[in-house]
Motif scaffolding. Structure first.
Motif, short mmCIF file in Angstrom:
data_model
loop_
_atom_site.label_atom_id
_atom_site.label_comp_id
_atom_site.label_asym_id
_atom_site.label_seq_id
_atom_site.Cartn_x
_atom_site.Cartn_y
_atom_site.Cartn_z
N HIS A 153 0.82 -1.21 0.00
CA HIS A 153 0.00 0.00 0.00
C HIS A 153 0.86 1.26 0.00
CE1 HIS A 153 -2.42 3.11 2.27
NE2 HIS A 153 -3.15 2.90 1.21
N ILE A 154 1.86 1.30 0.85
CA ILE A 154 2.71 2.49 0.95
C ILE A 154 3.45 2.75 -0.36
CG2 ILE A 154 4.78 3.41 2.07
CD1 ILE A 154 3.83 2.08 4.67
N ILE A 155 4.05 1.70 -0.91
CA ILE A 155 4.81 1.87 -2.15
C ILE A 155 3.89 2.20 -3.32
CG2 ILE A 155 6.46 0.82 -3.73
CD1 ILE A 155 7.53 1.42 -0.91
N ALA A 156 2.72 1.57 -3.37
CA ALA A 156 1.77 1.85 -4.46
C ALA A 156 1.25 3.28 -4.38
CB ALA A 156 0.61 0.86 -4.42
N GLN A 157 0.93 3.75 -3.17
CA GLN A 157 0.49 5.14 -3.02
C GLN A 157 1.59 6.10 -3.47
OE1 GLN A 157 -2.45 6.23 -2.44
NE2 GLN A 157 -3.54 5.00 -0.93
N THR A 158 2.82 5.79 -3.12
CA THR A 158 3.95 6.64 -3.49
C THR A 158 4.15 6.65 -5.01
OG1 THR A 158 5.04 6.10 -1.38
CG2 THR A 158 6.41 7.06 -3.12
N SER A 192 4.81 14.08 1.12
CA SER A 192 5.48 15.32 0.73
C SER A 192 6.81 15.04 0.04
CB SER A 192 5.70 16.21 1.95
OG SER A 192 6.47 15.54 2.94
N SER A 193 7.55 14.03 0.50
CA SER A 193 8.84 13.73 -0.13
C SER A 193 8.66 13.19 -1.54
CB SER A 193 9.62 12.73 0.72
OG SER A 193 8.90 11.52 0.86
N ALA A 194 7.56 12.47 -1.79
CA ALA A 194 7.30 11.97 -3.14
C ALA A 194 7.06 13.11 -4.11
CB ALA A 194 6.09 11.03 -3.12
N GLN A 195 6.47 14.19 -3.62
CA GLN A 195 6.26 15.35 -4.47
C GLN A 195 7.56 16.11 -4.71
OE1 GLN A 195 2.89 16.79 -1.88
NE2 GLN A 195 1.91 17.08 -3.86
N ASP A 196 8.55 15.89 -3.86
CA ASP A 196 9.83 16.58 -4.01
C ASP A 196 10.76 15.88 -4.99
OD1 ASP A 196 9.13 18.54 -2.22
OD2 ASP A 196 10.02 17.52 -0.49
N ILE A 197 10.35 14.73 -5.52
CA ILE A 197 11.24 13.97 -6.40
C ILE A 197 11.55 14.76 -7.67
CG2 ILE A 197 9.48 12.71 -7.73
CD1 ILE A 197 11.29 10.22 -7.33
N ILE A 203 15.04 8.58 -5.46
CA ILE A 203 13.97 7.63 -5.16
C ILE A 203 14.28 6.87 -3.87
CG2 ILE A 203 14.99 5.78 -6.54
CD1 ILE A 203 11.24 6.60 -6.14
N GLN A 204 15.57 6.64 -3.59
CA GLN A 204 15.93 5.95 -2.34
C GLN A 204 15.53 6.79 -1.13
OE1 GLN A 204 17.92 6.36 -4.94
NE2 GLN A 204 18.67 4.33 -5.57
N GLU A 205 15.75 8.10 -1.22
CA GLU A 205 15.36 8.98 -0.12
C GLU A 205 13.84 9.03 0.04
OE1 GLU A 205 18.44 12.58 0.24
OE2 GLU A 205 17.72 12.29 -1.82
N VAL A 206 13.14 9.05 -1.07
CA VAL A 206 11.68 9.09 -1.02
C VAL A 206 11.13 7.84 -0.34
CG1 VAL A 206 9.57 9.02 -2.41
CG2 VAL A 206 11.43 10.56 -3.04
N ILE A 207 11.61 6.66 -0.77
CA ILE A 207 11.12 5.41 -0.19
C ILE A 207 11.44 5.34 1.30
CG2 ILE A 207 11.31 2.90 -0.24
CD1 ILE A 207 9.76 4.14 -2.57
N GLY A 208 12.64 5.78 1.66
CA GLY A 208 13.00 5.79 3.08
C GLY A 208 12.08 6.67 3.90
N ASP A 209 11.75 7.84 3.35
CA ASP A 209 10.87 8.77 4.06
C ASP A 209 9.46 8.23 4.22
OD1 ASP A 209 12.90 10.57 4.42
OD2 ASP A 209 12.30 11.91 2.78
N VAL A 210 8.89 7.70 3.13
CA VAL A 210 7.49 7.26 3.20
C VAL A 210 7.33 6.02 4.07
CG1 VAL A 210 6.89 8.29 0.98
CG2 VAL A 210 7.66 5.90 1.06
N LEU A 211 8.35 5.17 4.12
CA LEU A 211 8.26 3.98 4.97
C LEU A 211 8.28 4.35 6.45
CD1 LEU A 211 10.52 1.41 3.07
CD2 LEU A 211 8.03 1.34 3.32
N LYS A 212 8.93 5.46 6.77
CA LYS A 212 9.01 5.90 8.17
C LYS A 212 7.91 6.88 8.55
CE LYS A 212 13.23 7.33 7.60
NZ LYS A 212 14.57 7.93 7.83
#
Length: 230
Positions: A153-158, A192-197, A203-212
């Motif tokens: 769910h988290i990765i799909a939403q991202t 918010s980090s996904a929008q900053d891509i 992408i590594q930073e985005v995934i790290g942020d959304v998982l936390k």
């Protein structure tokens, strides 16, 4: 070895635009129309890290009016069902140039992009060993199954947010992962980090942020009463 994952479409029964504002809830039903993603090595013996991804969508996600009328059939569910499964969408007639043909994308509102994204994400995560989503999940504890789906769910939403360039209502992806439910969306700041891509965030930073992140959405399982269908 190939991995196949699928995700359903959705129909929002109640909520409308109100679900864009927390804590308003909406009721969303998953459909029997699904997207399928097949992931397998492109060259299994030579370079197994290169993947071949095939995506198939049920006919109900798109309008096939032109094909149905060309067959002289009435515009009805039975006529749609008579088409071959996973019929290709037609090309716009006005684009006659071979170089500029654009696919006709008249959608039916069943959440095709969310279902497609979720199916691809689920297949990739399972193929890479990040989650376990096989039929064997039925033997896993309920909490473990839920955790696996939460990652999807988290990765799909991202991924859906990055593809669309915005944070949508998100209920379509949630339904594609968990099925029919009563849903209250998460705070948009979660992505918010996904929008900053687009501004250079990796992408590594985005995934790290959304998982936390604090995913504060709420969902409750929902289903139609017995003997009732839509």
């Amino acid at each position: 070895m190939a991995v196949v994952a699928s995700a359903p479409g959705k129909v929002l029964m109640t909520g409308g635009y109100l679900i864009l504002e927390r804590p308003n809830a909406g009721i969303v039903l998953s459909t029997n129309a699904r997207f399928y993603a097949i992931v397998k090595p492109l060259y299994e013996d030579l370079k197994p890290d290169r993947l071949d991804i095939t995506i198939l969508g049920c006919n109900e996600f798109y309008s096939y009016r032109n094909q149905i009328e060309a067959r002289g059939l009435p515009l009805s569910p039975d006529s749609l069902a008579s088409l071959p499964p996973f019929t290709s969408i037609t090309f716009n007639a006005e684009e006659s140039s071979e170089q500029k043909r654009k696919p006709e994308v008249a959608k039916t509102g069943l959440g095709s992009s969310a279902a497609m994204t979720t199916a691809v994400v689920a297949a990739l995560l399972h193929y890479l060993g990040v989650v376990k989503l096989s039929l064997e999940n039925s033997s896993l504890p309920g909490d473990q199954v839920s955790k696996e789906l939460d990652v999807v769910h988290i990765i799909a939403q991202t991924a859906h947010c990055i593809a669309q360039g915005k944070v949508g209502s998100s209920f379509d992806v949630s339904s594609a992962v968990y099925g029919s439910q009563k849903y209250i969306r998460f705070s948009p700041e979660v992505l918010s980090s996904a929008q900053d891509i687009a501004r250079g965030l990796s992408i590594q930073e985005v995934i790290g942020d959304v998982l936390k992140a604090n995913w504060d959405h709420k969902r409750t399982n929902f289903q139609l009463p017995p003997m009732m269908s839509l």
